[in-house]
Design a protein around this motif. Structure first.
Motif, PDB file in Angstrom:
ATOM      1  N   UNK A   1      53.982 -30.213  49.580  1.00  0.00           N
ATOM      2  CA  UNK A   1      53.478 -28.895  49.944  1.00  0.00           C
ATOM      3  C   UNK A   1      54.498 -27.841  49.553  1.00  0.00           C
ATOM      4  N   UNK A   2      54.005 -26.740  49.009  1.00  0.00           N
ATOM      5  CA  UNK A   2      54.871 -25.616  48.682  1.00  0.00           C
ATOM      6  C   UNK A   2      54.412 -24.413  49.495  1.00  0.00           C
ATOM      7  N   UNK A   3      55.340 -23.823  50.234  1.00  0.00           N
ATOM      8  CA  UNK A   3      55.054 -22.655  51.050  1.00  0.00           C
ATOM      9  C   UNK A   3      56.017 -21.556  50.635  1.00  0.00           C
ATOM     10  N   UNK A   4      55.478 -20.360  50.408  1.00  0.00           N
ATOM     11  CA  UNK A   4      56.250 -19.239  49.891  1.00  0.00           C
ATOM     12  C   UNK A   4      56.059 -18.035  50.795  1.00  0.00           C
ATOM     13  N   UNK A   5      57.132 -17.308  51.033  1.00  0.00           N
ATOM     14  CA  UNK A   5      57.022 -15.990  51.638  1.00  0.00           C
ATOM     15  C   UNK A   5      57.595 -14.972  50.665  1.00  0.00           C
ATOM     16  N   UNK A   6      56.862 -13.849  50.525  1.00  0.00           N
ATOM     17  CA  UNK A   6      57.305 -12.788  49.625  1.00  0.00           C
ATOM     18  C   UNK A   6      56.778 -11.457  50.136  1.00  0.00           C
ATOM     19  N   UNK A   7      57.686 -10.590  50.543  1.00  0.00           N
ATOM     20  CA  UNK A   7      57.308  -9.222  50.868  1.00  0.00           C
ATOM     21  C   UNK A   7      57.069  -8.507  49.546  1.00  0.00           C
ATOM     22  N   UNK A   8      55.817  -8.190  49.278  1.00  0.00           N
ATOM     23  CA  UNK A   8      55.432  -7.709  47.950  1.00  0.00           C
ATOM     24  C   UNK A   8      55.660  -6.217  47.757  1.00  0.00           C
ATOM     25  N   UNK A   9      56.058  -5.484  48.825  1.00  0.00           N
ATOM     26  CA  UNK A   9      56.276  -4.037  48.712  1.00  0.00           C
ATOM     27  C   UNK A   9      55.000  -3.312  48.278  1.00  0.00           C
ATOM     28  N   UNK A  10      53.890  -3.762  48.865  1.00  0.00           N
ATOM     29  CA  UNK A  10      52.559  -3.154  48.689  1.00  0.00           C
ATOM     30  C   UNK A  10      51.957  -3.497  47.309  1.00  0.00           C
ATOM     31  N   UNK A  11      50.667  -3.132  47.170  1.00  0.00           N
ATOM     32  CA  UNK A  11      49.903  -3.318  45.925  1.00  0.00           C
ATOM     33  C   UNK A  11      49.909  -4.775  45.452  1.00  0.00           C
ATOM     34  N   UNK A  12      49.653  -5.699  46.374  1.00  0.00           N
ATOM     35  CA  UNK A  12      49.658  -7.118  46.015  1.00  0.00           C
ATOM     36  C   UNK A  12      48.631  -7.433  44.932  1.00  0.00           C
ATOM     37  N   UNK A  13      47.528  -6.698  44.928  1.00  0.00           N
ATOM     38  CA  UNK A  13      46.464  -6.956  43.945  1.00  0.00           C
ATOM     39  C   UNK A  13      46.977  -6.859  42.503  1.00  0.00           C
ATOM     40  N   UNK A  14      48.037  -6.069  42.303  1.00  0.00           N
ATOM     41  CA  UNK A  14      48.596  -5.889  40.965  1.00  0.00           C
ATOM     42  C   UNK A  14      49.679  -6.922  40.646  1.00  0.00           C
ATOM     43  N   UNK A  15      50.090  -7.690  41.656  1.00  0.00           N
ATOM     44  CA  UNK A  15      51.238  -8.574  41.506  1.00  0.00           C
ATOM     45  C   UNK A  15      50.918 -10.031  41.806  1.00  0.00           C
ATOM     46  N   UNK A  16      49.698 -10.291  42.267  1.00  0.00           N
ATOM     47  CA  UNK A  16      49.351 -11.632  42.743  1.00  0.00           C
ATOM     48  C   UNK A  16      49.620 -12.704  41.702  1.00  0.00           C
ATOM     49  N   UNK A  17      49.259 -12.431  40.452  1.00  0.00           N
ATOM     50  CA  UNK A  17      49.402 -13.454  39.420  1.00  0.00           C
ATOM     51  C   UNK A  17      50.849 -13.868  39.220  1.00  0.00           C
ATOM     52  N   UNK A  18      51.795 -12.960  39.527  1.00  0.00           N
ATOM     53  CA  UNK A  18      53.217 -13.244  39.328  1.00  0.00           C
ATOM     54  C   UNK A  18      53.685 -14.313  40.308  1.00  0.00           C
ATOM     55  N   UNK A  19      53.330 -14.150  41.571  1.00  0.00           N
ATOM     56  CA  UNK A  19      53.760 -15.125  42.576  1.00  0.00           C
ATOM     57  C   UNK A  19      52.909 -16.391  42.516  1.00  0.00           C
ATOM     58  N   UNK A  20      51.648 -16.261  42.127  1.00  0.00           N
ATOM     59  CA  UNK A  20      50.780 -17.440  42.063  1.00  0.00           C
ATOM     60  C   UNK A  20      51.167 -18.376  40.923  1.00  0.00           C
ATOM     61  N   UNK A  21      51.961 -17.899  39.997  1.00  0.00           N
ATOM     62  CA  UNK A  21      52.475 -18.769  38.937  1.00  0.00           C
ATOM     63  C   UNK A  21      53.335 -19.888  39.504  1.00  0.00           C
ATOM     64  N   UNK A  22      53.836 -19.693  40.743  1.00  0.00           N
ATOM     65  CA  UNK A  22      54.661 -20.705  41.401  1.00  0.00           C
ATOM     66  C   UNK A  22      53.828 -21.700  42.198  1.00  0.00           C
ATOM     67  N   UNK A  23      52.522 -21.552  42.149  1.00  0.00           N
ATOM     68  CA  UNK A  23      51.555 -22.505  42.701  1.00  0.00           C
ATOM     69  C   UNK A  23      51.796 -22.819  44.180  1.00  0.00           C
ATOM     70  N   UNK A  24      51.764 -21.815  45.034  1.00  0.00           N
ATOM     71  CA  UNK A  24      51.930 -22.088  46.473  1.00  0.00           C
ATOM     72  C   UNK A  24      50.696 -22.765  47.058  1.00  0.00           C
ATOM     73  N   UNK A  25      50.912 -23.624  48.026  1.00  0.00           N
ATOM     74  CA  UNK A  25      49.812 -24.111  48.844  1.00  0.00           C
ATOM     75  C   UNK A  25      49.505 -23.097  49.940  1.00  0.00           C
TER      76      UNK A  25
END
Length: 236
Positions: A1-25
């Motif tokens: 299992x991979x669990x990630x926390x990231x304070x995205x500093x707002x506008x996650x819709x524009x940044x989601x693909x960046x963090x999802x590249x790390x394939x979190x569960x």
């Protein structure tokens, strides 16, 4: 299992693909806009489950599943601790209590940061156990500020959790001392010379036995997206 926390500093819709590249569960995202404002198009994987909390539709606390894990908010959620969310996580094989944290409540006269987590670990004392427990997110705290927070400071928080058999995964993995972290998770005004370690994943001893890696995002890559870098936890 991979669990990630990231304070995205707002506008996650524009940044989601960046963090999802790390394939979190499971992904914990402070400062995320509400789901109605999210657009999971062809560039981003659609989550299988979502929880979101906040009073500002542009800036709340989101909990995403990108696997077969499902979420249920526990009945005794204290609304006064609105950005510390007790969640029962299940997938039929590995179930646990997860406390998603964004320690940020300016309306609380007792303190908006570490005081929130201090209150939470006492309010949820019977749920924060030495087994099947994870607390993860932006704690907005560090031992270096102990003197500013009386008894409810970061060191007291860490001590209380350790008394219950719950430990910081980062400090376990890297054999670090609280307040002397080798890696930083936040950079004030995105300045490299103003680093702090504010994001944590505490876990009960049984889960810590499964810990295989802890990654902290690189400043040079992540600062174009947020003033925080992700904390990435992998369990076998």
């Amino acid at each position: 299992m991979k669990i990630i926390t990231w304070n995205c500093n707002m506008a996650f819709r524009k940044k989601a693909s960046v963090i999802l590249a790390y394939k979190p569960d499971i992904l914990i995202v402070p400062e995320c806009e509400c789901p109605d404002r999210l657009n999971f198009g062809h560039e981003s994987q659609t989550p299988t489950d979502i929880l979101w909390f906040g009073t500002n539709q542009h800036k709340g606390l989101a909990i995403f599943s990108y696997s077969d894990y499902r979420f249920k908010v526990l009945d005794n959620h204290n609304q006064q601790l609105r950005m510390i969310i007790p969640v029962y996580v299940t997938n039929g094989l590995f179930d646990f209590n997860l406390f998603a944290i964004w320690a940020n409540n300016p309306a609380d006269p007792d303190g908006q940061y570490v005081e929130q987590v201090w209150k939470a670990i006492h309010h949820y004392d019977d749920l924060i156990l030495s087994r099947q427990t994870i607390l993860i997110g932006d704690f907005n705290s560090n031992t270096i500020w102990d003197r500013q927070h009386r008894k409810s400071n970061h060191s007291s928080l860490v001590q209380r959790l350790e008394e219950k058999g719950i430990y910081s995964s980062y400090h376990l993995h890297y054999k670090q001392v609280q307040g002397q972290e080798q890696h930083s998770t936040f950079y004030l005004y995105r300045h490299k010379d103003k680093p702090y370690h504010l994001d944590y994943c505490f876990m009960s001893a049984d889960i810590a036995e499964r810990l295989t890696s802890v990654e902290v995002g690189d400043y040079d890559y992540w600062m174009k997206y947020s003033d925080h870098v992700p904390l990435i936890i992998t369990l076998n």
